[in-house]
Motif scaffolding. Structure first.
Motif, mmCIF file in Angstrom:
data_model
loop_
_atom_site.group_PDB
_atom_site.id
_atom_site.type_symbol
_atom_site.label_atom_id
_atom_site.label_comp_id
_atom_site.label_asym_id
_atom_site.label_seq_id
_atom_site.Cartn_x
_atom_site.Cartn_y
_atom_site.Cartn_z
ATOM 1 N N LEU A 130 24.450 10.020 -31.754
ATOM 2 C CA LEU A 130 24.451 11.023 -30.692
ATOM 3 C C LEU A 130 25.645 10.880 -29.758
ATOM 4 C CD1 LEU A 130 20.651 10.849 -29.829
ATOM 5 C CD2 LEU A 130 21.802 12.758 -30.966
ATOM 6 N N SER A 131 26.061 9.654 -29.486
ATOM 7 C CA SER A 131 27.150 9.426 -28.534
ATOM 8 C C SER A 131 28.489 9.957 -29.030
ATOM 9 C CB SER A 131 27.267 7.935 -28.208
ATOM 10 O OG SER A 131 27.519 7.187 -29.387
ATOM 11 N N ASP A 132 28.569 10.294 -30.315
ATOM 12 C CA ASP A 132 29.819 10.803 -30.884
ATOM 13 C C ASP A 132 29.918 12.328 -30.823
ATOM 14 O OD1 ASP A 132 30.622 8.211 -31.635
ATOM 15 O OD2 ASP A 132 29.481 8.359 -33.507
ATOM 16 N N LEU A 133 28.945 12.986 -30.221
ATOM 17 C CA LEU A 133 28.896 14.441 -30.280
ATOM 18 C C LEU A 133 29.765 15.141 -29.231
ATOM 19 C CD1 LEU A 133 25.106 15.133 -30.974
ATOM 20 C CD2 LEU A 133 27.022 15.255 -32.572
ATOM 21 N N LYS A 134 30.314 14.417 -28.302
ATOM 22 C CA LYS A 134 31.088 15.050 -27.234
ATOM 23 C C LYS A 134 32.240 15.866 -27.820
ATOM 24 C CE LYS A 134 33.159 14.159 -22.722
ATOM 25 N NZ LYS A 134 33.425 13.137 -21.683
ATOM 26 N N GLY A 135 32.281 17.143 -27.447
ATOM 27 C CA GLY A 135 33.340 18.040 -27.882
ATOM 28 C C GLY A 135 33.182 18.586 -29.288
ATOM 29 N N ARG A 136 32.133 18.173 -30.002
ATOM 30 C CA ARG A 136 31.957 18.600 -31.395
ATOM 31 C C ARG A 136 31.205 19.931 -31.477
ATOM 32 N NH1 ARG A 136 33.257 14.317 -34.971
ATOM 33 N NH2 ARG A 136 34.005 12.579 -33.704
ATOM 34 N N LYS A 137 31.367 20.617 -32.611
ATOM 35 C CA LYS A 137 30.665 21.867 -32.879
ATOM 36 C C LYS A 137 29.281 21.545 -33.424
ATOM 37 C CE LYS A 137 34.821 24.572 -33.992
ATOM 38 N NZ LYS A 137 35.497 25.368 -35.046
ATOM 39 N N VAL A 138 28.261 21.864 -32.628
ATOM 40 C CA VAL A 138 26.891 21.494 -32.975
ATOM 41 C C VAL A 138 25.991 22.724 -32.882
ATOM 42 C CG1 VAL A 138 24.932 20.000 -32.432
ATOM 43 C CG2 VAL A 138 27.276 19.184 -32.052
ATOM 44 N N ALA A 139 25.176 22.949 -33.899
ATOM 45 C CA ALA A 139 24.213 24.045 -33.889
ATOM 46 C C ALA A 139 22.915 23.592 -33.239
ATOM 47 C CB ALA A 139 23.941 24.531 -35.303
ATOM 48 N N GLN A 140 22.303 24.496 -32.490
ATOM 49 C CA GLN A 140 21.061 24.198 -31.780
ATOM 50 C C GLN A 140 20.217 25.471 -31.742
ATOM 51 O OE1 GLN A 140 21.155 23.735 -27.387
ATOM 52 N NE2 GLN A 140 20.413 21.651 -27.718
ATOM 53 N N PHE A 141 18.930 25.339 -32.106
ATOM 54 C CA PHE A 141 18.009 26.478 -32.079
ATOM 55 C C PHE A 141 17.408 26.537 -30.680
ATOM 56 C CE2 PHE A 141 14.524 28.724 -34.818
ATOM 57 C CZ PHE A 141 14.692 29.867 -34.064
ATOM 58 N N ARG A 142 17.986 27.363 -29.836
ATOM 59 C CA ARG A 142 17.618 27.384 -28.425
ATOM 60 C C ARG A 142 16.293 28.115 -28.213
ATOM 61 N NH1 ARG A 142 21.935 25.406 -25.764
ATOM 62 N NH2 ARG A 142 21.184 26.028 -23.728
ATOM 63 N N GLY A 143 15.588 27.707 -27.160
ATOM 64 C CA GLY A 143 14.313 28.333 -26.826
ATOM 65 C C GLY A 143 13.138 27.809 -27.620
ATOM 66 N N THR A 144 13.345 26.737 -28.366
ATOM 67 C CA THR A 144 12.296 26.176 -29.213
ATOM 68 C C THR A 144 12.015 24.725 -28.830
ATOM 69 O OG1 THR A 144 13.834 25.325 -30.872
ATOM 70 C CG2 THR A 144 13.134 27.623 -31.112
ATOM 71 N N SER A 145 10.975 24.146 -29.459
ATOM 72 C CA SER A 145 10.656 22.745 -29.198
ATOM 73 C C SER A 145 11.797 21.844 -29.655
ATOM 74 C CB SER A 145 9.354 22.353 -29.913
ATOM 75 O OG SER A 145 9.445 22.576 -31.305
ATOM 76 N N THR A 146 12.518 22.260 -30.691
ATOM 77 C CA THR A 146 13.676 21.497 -31.147
ATOM 78 C C THR A 146 14.743 21.433 -30.063
ATOM 79 O OG1 THR A 146 13.244 22.248 -33.402
ATOM 80 C CG2 THR A 146 15.415 21.329 -32.960
ATOM 81 N N HIS A 147 14.930 22.522 -29.368
ATOM 82 C CA HIS A 147 15.909 22.599 -28.278
ATOM 83 C C HIS A 147 15.591 21.561 -27.201
ATOM 84 C CE1 HIS A 147 17.801 25.329 -24.914
ATOM 85 N NE2 HIS A 147 18.445 24.189 -25.068
ATOM 86 N N LEU A 148 14.341 21.532 -26.755
ATOM 87 C CA LEU A 148 13.964 20.599 -25.694
ATOM 88 C C LEU A 148 14.108 19.155 -26.155
ATOM 89 C CD1 LEU A 148 12.910 20.221 -22.850
ATOM 90 C CD2 LEU A 148 10.578 20.423 -23.728
ATOM 91 N N ALA A 149 13.696 18.862 -27.389
ATOM 92 C CA ALA A 149 13.811 17.497 -27.900
ATOM 93 C C ALA A 149 15.272 17.077 -28.025
ATOM 94 C CB ALA A 149 13.112 17.388 -29.246
ATOM 95 N N SER A 150 16.120 17.987 -28.474
ATOM 96 C CA SER A 150 17.531 17.640 -28.633
ATOM 97 C C SER A 150 18.205 17.411 -27.288
ATOM 98 C CB SER A 150 18.266 18.718 -29.427
ATOM 99 O OG SER A 150 18.268 19.961 -28.757
ATOM 100 N N GLU A 151 17.797 18.169 -26.276
ATOM 101 C CA GLU A 151 18.353 17.945 -24.936
ATOM 102 C C GLU A 151 17.939 16.570 -24.408
ATOM 103 O OE1 GLU A 151 20.495 19.630 -23.322
ATOM 104 O OE2 GLU A 151 20.501 21.624 -24.223
ATOM 105 N N GLY A 152 16.710 16.178 -24.693
ATOM 106 C CA GLY A 152 16.261 14.851 -24.289
ATOM 107 C C GLY A 152 17.015 13.750 -25.008
ATOM 108 N N ALA A 153 17.260 13.947 -26.302
ATOM 109 C CA ALA A 153 18.001 12.952 -27.080
ATOM 110 C C ALA A 153 19.428 12.827 -26.566
ATOM 111 C CB ALA A 153 18.001 13.361 -28.549
ATOM 112 N N LEU A 154 20.048 13.954 -26.251
ATOM 113 C CA LEU A 154 21.413 13.921 -25.717
ATOM 114 C C LEU A 154 21.452 13.199 -24.379
ATOM 115 C CD1 LEU A 154 22.543 17.564 -26.568
ATOM 116 C CD2 LEU A 154 23.440 15.456 -27.581
ATOM 117 N N ARG A 155 20.468 13.469 -23.542
ATOM 118 C CA ARG A 155 20.432 12.839 -22.218
ATOM 119 C C ARG A 155 20.348 11.328 -22.342
ATOM 120 N NH1 ARG A 155 16.835 15.004 -17.221
ATOM 121 N NH2 ARG A 155 18.468 16.555 -17.375
#
Length: 348
Positions: A130-155
């Motif tokens: 996860l720490s390598d994702l800065k500035g990278r092109k990443v797909a995210q399904f927004r508005g879903t449970s996946t979105h919230l979990a991925s935001e938590g993982a990034l944090r």
């Protein structure tokens, strides 16, 4: 004779009209292929094997209607707001969004309470975590449970989605984008292991083993329906708990994966997703302290990230009465492990 016929017609017209069957309307936050009922997760077992229909079989006054929403959680919320659904199998973020907007719902059981989140990258990517994702092109399904979990993982990795080049794509579009190399990585569920199985992607990180890190899913009921038909809520929950008991039995592991495979995702993907985990861990229906505290934490995170417009209070949102009654009546006590808010099994 005419007089007798008229009297008969008058008598018949005075009789009360037969009541139309009550249709129990059940929604799922995702599409099913080709008009089928085949979707992954516990909802897929309930739908495809017609557990609710079997529960009400023999009652001509009841019917069941399933609706599968291509627009995922946000579309389900719109249907709930419009009074078009009675029950919904959906994820944490859209339900939190609905509660923030004032939707009257109750969560009556977990379905996939501890789902897994994956960071999947192109084979040649230098991303290791996860720490390598800065500035990278990443797909995210927004508005879903996946979105919230991925935001938590990034944090937890010291990032937010603002540090990335985020492409808001649904799962199908993200699969195509990753396969084509239009994005370098995707934060998503097991569906993306399809590309890993084909050698078109690799897993750089997953949330497996952390009960708080992945998406959470549940069955909820519209408040108006619960107040009007608590007996039917009990029957729907009981049917769903039967499904959970069957799907949680590791003796049925391959049968579960074979059923989910009909959704279009190869069984090998589910084997990889559940590798090293008991089915009962992932498919537990229990509303325990860990589940409630996880939702409380996610509600705060959603507010902090601006994913909901106002603070969400989860107090009183969970209604375990129907679930606990079903577990008792079906003799399923001890089938699933109950956890405390600290993530440890109660009694250990």
């Amino acid at each position: 004779m005419r007089l007798l016929a008229c009297l008969a017609l008058l008598l018949l017209s005075a009789l009360p009209a037969a009541a139309a069957p009550l249709t129990i309307r059940v929604g799922y936050a995702g599409p099913a292929p080709g008009g089928t009922r085949y979707v992954p997760g516990l909802a897929g077992i309930v739908a495809a094997e017609r557990y609710i229909e079997r529960e009400i079989a023999g009652d001509p006054d009841l019917a069941v209607e399933w609706v599968f929403f291509k627009g995922a959680g946000p579309a389900v919320n719109e249907a709930l707001a419009g009074g078009q659904l009675d029950f919904a199998f959906m994820g944490d973020l859209p339900s939190l969004s609905g509660r923030a907007a004032g939707l009257d719902t109750r969560i009556v059981m977990a379905t996939n309470a501890r789902d897994a989140l994956y960071l999947v990258t192109t084979p040649a990517s230098s991303i290791k975590g996860l720490s390598d994702l800065k500035g990278r092109k990443v797909a995210q399904f927004r508005g879903t449970s996946t979105h919230l979990a991925s935001e938590g993982a990034l944090r937890r990795a010291g990032l937010t989605s603002r540090d990335l080049q985020v492409y808001a794509l649904d799962d199908a579009s993200a699969l195509a984008a990753l396969a084509a190399g239009d994005v370098e990585a995707v934060l998503g569920k097991a569906l993306f292991l399809t590309l890993v199985e084909r050698g078109q992607a690799r897993v750089a990180w997953s949330s497996k083993g952390d009960p708080r890190a992945g998406p959470s899913n549940h069955l909820l009921v519209a408040g108006a329906f619960e107040r009007a038909h608590p007996d039917l809520v009990a029957r729907v929950v009981k049917a769903s708990v039967r499904a959970a008991a069957w799907a949680s039995n590791d003796a049925n592991r391959e049968a579960v994966f074979a059923l989910w495979e009909k959704s279009g995702t190869p069984a090998a993907v589910f084997r990889a997703d559940y590798d090293g985990q008991r089915l009962a861990e992932r498919l537990s229906p229990l509303i325990d302290d860990l589940l409630i505290d996880t939702y409380r934490e996610k509600a705060a995170r959603a507010r902090d990230l601006g994913l909901v417009r106002r603070a969400v209070d989860v107090t009183g949102w969970f209604e375990p009465t129907y679930l606990n009654a079903a577990i008792r009546d079906l003799g399923l006590a001890g089938t699933w492990t109950r956890y405390g808010a600290d993530g440890r099994p109660l009694g250990s």
